[in-house]
Design a protein around this motif. Sequence first.
Motif, short mmCIF file in Angstrom:
data_model
loop_
_atom_site.label_atom_id
_atom_site.label_comp_id
_atom_site.label_asym_id
_atom_site.label_seq_id
_atom_site.Cartn_x
_atom_site.Cartn_y
_atom_site.Cartn_z
N ARG A 136 -7.77 -6.29 -0.88
CA ARG A 136 -8.76 -5.94 0.16
C ARG A 136 -8.10 -5.23 1.33
NH1 ARG A 136 -13.87 -7.70 0.41
NH2 ARG A 136 -14.47 -9.10 -1.25
N SER A 137 -6.96 -5.79 1.75
CA SER A 137 -6.26 -5.20 2.88
C SER A 137 -5.71 -3.82 2.51
CB SER A 137 -5.12 -6.14 3.30
OG SER A 137 -4.44 -5.62 4.40
N LEU A 138 -5.19 -3.70 1.29
CA LEU A 138 -4.66 -2.41 0.82
C LEU A 138 -5.76 -1.35 0.82
CD1 LEU A 138 -2.31 -0.80 -0.36
CD2 LEU A 138 -2.99 -1.60 -2.62
N ARG A 139 -6.94 -1.73 0.28
CA ARG A 139 -8.05 -0.75 0.23
C ARG A 139 -8.48 -0.35 1.63
NH1 ARG A 139 -11.03 -3.50 -4.48
NH2 ARG A 139 -12.09 -4.62 -2.81
N LEU A 140 -8.50 -1.31 2.54
CA LEU A 140 -8.87 -1.00 3.93
C LEU A 140 -7.89 0.02 4.50
CD1 LEU A 140 -10.28 -1.42 6.66
CD2 LEU A 140 -8.92 -3.48 6.97
N LEU A 141 -6.60 -0.22 4.31
CA LEU A 141 -5.59 0.69 4.86
C LEU A 141 -5.71 2.09 4.24
CD1 LEU A 141 -2.64 -1.83 5.04
CD2 LEU A 141 -3.71 -0.70 7.00
N GLU A 142 -5.99 2.14 2.93
CA GLU A 142 -6.15 3.45 2.28
C GLU A 142 -7.35 4.19 2.87
OE1 GLU A 142 -3.99 2.46 -1.98
OE2 GLU A 142 -6.17 2.19 -1.79
N ARG A 143 -8.45 3.45 3.08
CA ARG A 143 -9.63 4.09 3.70
C ARG A 143 -9.31 4.61 5.10
NH1 ARG A 143 -12.39 -0.08 1.15
NH2 ARG A 143 -12.32 -1.40 2.99
N LEU A 144 -8.38 3.95 5.75
CA LEU A 144 -8.01 4.34 7.12
C LEU A 144 -6.94 5.44 7.14
CD1 LEU A 144 -7.88 0.77 8.67
CD2 LEU A 144 -9.43 2.58 9.41
N GLY A 145 -6.56 5.94 5.96
CA GLY A 145 -5.61 7.05 5.91
C GLY A 145 -4.15 6.65 5.87
N PHE A 146 -3.85 5.38 5.59
CA PHE A 146 -2.46 4.93 5.46
C PHE A 146 -1.96 5.22 4.05
CE2 PHE A 146 -1.46 2.02 9.12
CZ PHE A 146 -2.66 2.17 9.81
N ALA A 147 -0.65 5.42 3.93
CA ALA A 147 -0.03 5.60 2.62
C ALA A 147 1.26 4.77 2.58
CB ALA A 147 0.30 7.07 2.42
N PRO A 148 1.72 4.40 1.37
CA PRO A 148 2.94 3.59 1.30
C PRO A 148 4.12 4.29 1.98
CG PRO A 148 1.86 3.71 -0.85
CD PRO A 148 1.15 4.68 0.06
N ALA A 149 4.90 3.55 2.75
CA ALA A 149 6.09 4.12 3.39
C ALA A 149 7.10 4.44 2.31
CB ALA A 149 6.68 3.11 4.37
N SER A 150 7.85 5.53 2.48
CA SER A 150 8.88 5.80 1.47
C SER A 150 9.96 4.74 1.56
CB SER A 150 9.48 7.19 1.66
OG SER A 150 9.08 7.75 2.86
N PRO A 151 10.59 4.40 0.39
CA PRO A 151 11.60 3.35 0.40
C PRO A 151 12.68 3.67 1.43
CG PRO A 151 11.15 4.12 -1.84
CD PRO A 151 10.40 5.02 -0.90
N GLY A 152 13.10 2.65 2.17
CA GLY A 152 14.13 2.87 3.18
C GLY A 152 13.56 3.35 4.51
N HIS A 153 12.24 3.58 4.58
CA HIS A 153 11.63 4.03 5.83
C HIS A 153 10.69 2.97 6.39
CE1 HIS A 153 13.24 7.78 4.33
NE2 HIS A 153 13.19 8.22 5.57
N ASP A 154 11.13 1.72 6.31
CA ASP A 154 10.30 0.63 6.78
C ASP A 154 10.34 0.51 8.30
OD1 ASP A 154 9.90 0.20 4.16
OD2 ASP A 154 11.25 -1.53 4.01
N GLY A 155 11.20 1.31 8.93
CA GLY A 155 11.27 1.27 10.39
C GLY A 155 11.68 -0.11 10.87
N GLU A 156 11.01 -0.58 11.90
CA GLU A 156 11.36 -1.89 12.48
C GLU A 156 10.63 -3.03 11.78
OE1 GLU A 156 11.76 -2.53 16.70
OE2 GLU A 156 11.52 -0.39 17.03
N ASP A 157 9.80 -2.74 10.78
CA ASP A 157 9.04 -3.79 10.12
C ASP A 157 9.94 -4.57 9.18
OD1 ASP A 157 6.44 -3.15 11.23
OD2 ASP A 157 6.53 -1.34 10.02
N ARG A 158 9.93 -5.89 9.32
CA ARG A 158 10.70 -6.73 8.40
C ARG A 158 9.85 -7.03 7.19
NH1 ARG A 158 12.10 -11.29 12.23
NH2 ARG A 158 10.54 -10.14 13.40
#
Length: 173
Positions: A136-158
């Motif tokens: 559900r959360s994944l579909r919401l983010l996709e509808r909002l225009g989010f895409a998976p971060a490329s590997p190694g580009h997680d930024g400050e998110d743990r």
Amino acid sequence: MRVVDTGRLRLEPQTAAHAEAMFAVLGDPALYEHENEPPSSVEWLRARFGRLASRRSADGREQWLNWVIRLPTGELIGYVQATVRPGGGAAIAYVLSSAYWGRGIAQQAVEAMIAELVEHHEVRSLSAVLKRRNVRSLRLLERLGFAPASPGHDGEDRVEPDELVMRRELRVT
Ligand SMILES: CC(C)(COP(=O)(O)OP(=O)(O)OC[C@H]1O[C@@H](n2cnc3c(N)ncnc32)[C@H](O)[C@@H]1OP(=O)(O)O)[C@@H](O)C(=O)NCCC(=O)NCCS
């Protein structure tokens, strides 16, 4: 922080005064299918909301912005939140009472928060960390225009192995 009113939803800066009504909202077991657990008591939640009203991380580096979501009927039905980092990145999260799932309300609430973050908090990129099985959360983010971060580009998110980072760059005109 400001109140954000979309006409259909009102996002109110969260304070300790919201704790009692939010304790009922957050007692919904469906919210914890994938992670976390309900607050242990109203007192605990009031203390937490009181601390969060500083709107800052302990080291003062991040803005911690939390809004509760209110319907025109007056009912509180969830919250949206953003962790705004120096440099204009923000990690977002959201919780909506399961009685209101499947109607596009979460999408509306998160879109309203994103517009507010861009216009009033200089946010230029967004991220969200979710459990991979939280469809559900994944579909919401996709509808909002989010895409998976490329590997190694997680930024400050743990991130844990069973989690996924989604990102969205904002075009600011
Ligand atoms: C994640 C969460 C907020 C998503 O809520 P949601 O109600 O599914 O999301 P939306 O408000 O965008 O509603 C979308 C659904 O409404 C439908 N819908 C109906 N009218 C709509 C409209 N006008 N606009 C958008 N969607 C609409 C969509 O088709 C979609 O249905 P689907 O789930 O069958 O695809 C909710 O499941 C939740 O609170 N979960 C528990 C907490 C949690 O996991 N938080 C995230 C941690 S990362």
